[in-house]
Design an enzyme around this catalytic site. Structure first.
Site, short mmCIF file in Angstrom:
data_model
loop_
_atom_site.label_atom_id
_atom_site.label_comp_id
_atom_site.label_asym_id
_atom_site.label_seq_id
_atom_site.Cartn_x
_atom_site.Cartn_y
_atom_site.Cartn_z
N ASP A 181 -2.10 -0.66 9.18
CA ASP A 181 -3.62 -1.27 9.17
C ASP A 181 -3.34 -2.60 8.65
OD1 ASP A 181 -1.56 -0.23 6.45
OD2 ASP A 181 -3.55 -1.02 5.69
N GLY A 224 -10.77 -2.91 -6.97
CA GLY A 224 -11.21 -3.64 -6.42
C GLY A 224 -11.39 -4.72 -6.10
N ARG A 231 -11.21 -3.28 -1.57
CA ARG A 231 -11.89 -4.61 -2.02
C ARG A 231 -12.13 -5.71 -1.36
NH1 ARG A 231 -6.72 -8.16 -3.49
NH2 ARG A 231 -5.43 -7.48 -1.74
P1 AMP Z 1 -3.62 -4.45 1.96
O1 AMP Z 1 -1.82 -4.33 1.00
O2 AMP Z 1 -3.69 -5.42 1.51
O3 AMP Z 1 -2.70 -4.72 3.26
O4 AMP Z 1 -4.27 -3.22 1.32
C1 AMP Z 1 -3.79 -1.92 1.58
C2 AMP Z 1 -4.99 -0.36 1.18
O5 AMP Z 1 -5.00 -1.13 -0.38
C3 AMP Z 1 -6.43 -1.24 1.50
O6 AMP Z 1 -6.78 -0.58 2.03
C4 AMP Z 1 -6.98 -2.26 0.73
O7 AMP Z 1 -8.51 -2.22 0.72
C5 AMP Z 1 -6.90 -1.17 -0.93
N1 AMP Z 1 -6.14 -2.52 -2.14
C6 AMP Z 1 -5.17 -3.32 -1.93
N2 AMP Z 1 -5.96 -3.89 -2.92
C7 AMP Z 1 -6.89 -3.33 -3.63
C8 AMP Z 1 -7.43 -3.17 -4.84
N3 AMP Z 1 -7.58 -4.03 -5.73
N4 AMP Z 1 -8.27 -2.68 -5.37
C9 AMP Z 1 -8.98 -1.24 -4.93
N5 AMP Z 1 -7.46 -1.34 -3.32
C10 AMP Z 1 -7.58 -2.64 -2.59
MG MG Z 2 -4.27 -5.19 4.46
#
Ligand code: AMP
Ligand code: MG
Length: 514
Positions: free
Chosen positions: A269, A143, A110
């Site tokens: 990540d 996204g 996203r």
């Molecule tokens: P995070 O928990 O923010 O570190 O995100 C972990 C993974 O989930 C990453 O690959 C983000 O891009 C994906 N991600 C988190 N929220 C969304 C969303 N609303 N739509 C698409 N991908 C997401």
């Molecule tokens: Mg992240």
């Protein structure tokens, strides 16, 4: 997944128009890397962009014109409805261990990296939109981002920057005029994030997991050029890169610990190669000192509890070392020698973390010199703070006044359930201070630079987000941001911001909001 299955280029810079009048002066390098490092695509335009907040100071320091950014066209850029000239939008590919489980493909689900700009400090920065629409990495996600989490990241990352902690920054927040569906329907928003880069441990894992040694080496060379240029001349540049990341992470986690910061989602990540704090999801600051403190609603095992953070970082760095093994081996020549080298590198983490933490604790206690017993003095204080439910930030801040004027001990001791235990500790502290060369005034002044008066307290962050989301009232957000971005200044009439939550105000759980 083999490298030939890497995400396809979904669309070129689709139909997003280029802005003629808002200049970013992009100078992109990541977009020059091989195609399998990312997926080129533009943000997905939104219905009705509206500026919520622009970081005027940061925009100037990046050589951007804040007035242009705040103009209608600027806001369209910040929402992803237009592109600035020279933007080469892309979603980065990466993998990652999430709570210990390896996911071979995460990537920007996203976010769009728009490009890179050179700041007035001559440092290269990524300009990224977060919440800017689906990408080939979105998996089941939409996204998008909701306003609450965008404002949380804005407040907390800017507070961290003001506290002197390496961190990604917030350049702007805009609302989209669209709704996003989470547990309920929420206003959508886009954050413009600025980072020294968005390279993560998980970016290395992405290539390593595919057996793509060439990709791993290309990435390592890129990371060295961008973040560790001195190591390019080292006899073993990849080992030096590993050493460099380990050193920066050790210092970073020490900073977090000294401020009572709980990141909450230290997946690989979310572990940056540049050593910046990245990903402000379920983060929170301690109130009462408690090594077992967990705020994140999804961290059931306490994997990323406050007191586990150095261990978690070391675990993540071991994953980086693993990912780098193939390129390390090409230098070392044998598998055994490579393993020894990687282990040697990892063994440096704990001593560097301890040294940084110890030095920081001495600063917090007003100790300019180092003596045996300093560590125990600090640990004793933390222990009585925990047992007496004393507020972490406020105790250290009040200690600054007590360091200048012993009568002000009464304000510190008032924070302890049993004030007598503070008195005994303070007796030992004062004895230790007698061995210090600095005057009481010098000491108190230095302590005020190590012990913030203001951190983004969880209940205040929550109240600011609630006001913005529920009542379209941005005043609490603006006020809180103003306070936490001047964290070391004593300012009149701000007691409310320096005081722990009353029991009924306490926010004990945080949510990523993704
Ligand atoms: P995070 O928990 O923010 O570190 O995100 C972990 C993974 O989930 C990453 O690959 C983000 O891009 C994906 N991600 C988190 N929220 C969304 C969303 N609303 N739509 C698409 N991908 C997401
Ligand atoms: Mg992240």
């Amino acid at each position: 997944m083999s490298s030939s299955d890497a995400p396809v280029i979904a669309s070129p810079t689709n139909s997003v128009p280029v802005s003629p009048s808002v200049q970013f002066n992009f100078e992109n390098t990541y977009a020059r890397l091989p195609d399998r490092f990312f997926s080129r695509l533009a943000p997905t335009p939104v219905a009705a962009p509206r500026l919520v907040k622009l970081n005027v100071e940061l925009s100037r320091s990046l050589g951007l014109d804040p007035d242009a950014l705040a103009s209608a066209e600027g806001v369209e850029i910040l929402a992803g409805n237009r592109l600035a000239e020279g933007a080469e939008p892309l979603a980065m590919a990466y993998a990652g261990h999430q709570f210990g489980h390896f996911v071979p493909q995460l990537g920007d689900g996203r976010a769009n990296l728009l490009g890179e700009v050179i700041g007035q400090d001559e440092v290269r920065y990524d300009i990224q939109l977060k919440g800017s629409g689906p990408t080939p990495f979105s998996r089941r996600g939409d996204g998008r981002a909701a306003l609450g989490p965008v404002l949380r990241e804005y407040i907390v990352s800017e507070a961290m920057a003001a506290l002197g902690v390496p961190t990604t920054r917030a350049l702007a927040a805009v609302t989209t005029g669209e709704r996003v569906l989470r547990e309920r329907i929420l206003p959508g928003a886009v954050l413009t994030r600025v980072a020294a880069s968005h390279l993560r441990v998980g970016t290395f894992q992405y290539f390593a997991a595919q057996g793509d040694i060439e990709g791993t080496r290309t990435l390592a060379d890129y990371a060295i050029a961008r973040h560790y240029p001195d190591t390019a001349q080292a006899k073993q540049p990849y080992r030096a890169l590993l050493d460099g990341v380990i050193a920066r992470q050790a210092h970073l986690i020490a900073e977090w610990m000294l401020l009572g910061f709980v990141h909450g989602v230290m997946n690989t990540d979310n572990t940056s190669i540049s050593g910046e704090t990245i990903d402000y999801g379920p983060c929170a600051f301690l109130e009462v000192y408690d090594p077992a403190a967990v705020f994140s609603s999804i961290d059931h095992q306490g994997r990323y509890a406050y007191g586990n953070q150095s261990r978690a970082a070391l675990w993540n760095l071991a994953r980086l070392a693993e990912a780098l093994l193939p390129v390390l081996e090409q230098v070392k020549g044998s598998e055994e020698a490579t393993l020894i080298s990687a282990k040697e590198a990892l063994a440096a983490f704990d001593p560097q973390f301890e040294a940084a933490y110890g030095a920081g604790m001495r600063r917090k206690l007003g100790l300019f010199t180092e003596r045996e017993g300093d560590g125990a003095l600090a640990q004793d204080l933390l222990q009585i703070m925990a047992a007496n439910r004393a507020d972490f930030t406020l105790t250290f801040r009040r200690l600054c006044d007590a360091a200048a004027v012993p009568e002000r001990d009464k304000e510190v001791r008032a924070l302890f359930a049993d004030p007598g235990v503070y008195d005994s500790w303070a007796t030992g502290w004062r004895r230790r201070l007698e061995a210090e060369p600095a005057s009481a005034q010098e000491r108190a002044a230095a302590m005020r630079m190590a012990n913030p008066a203001f951190i983004p307290r969880n209940h205040l962050v929550q109240a600011a987000l609630d006001a913005a989301v529920e009542r379209q009232d941005l005043q609490p957000f603006e006020e809180l941001l103003d306070v936490v971005t001047r964290p070391y200044e004593d300012r009149a009439n701000l007691e409310r911001y320096a005081t722990p939550a009353r029991p009924e105000e306490c926010v004990s759980q945080t949510f990523c909001g993704t």
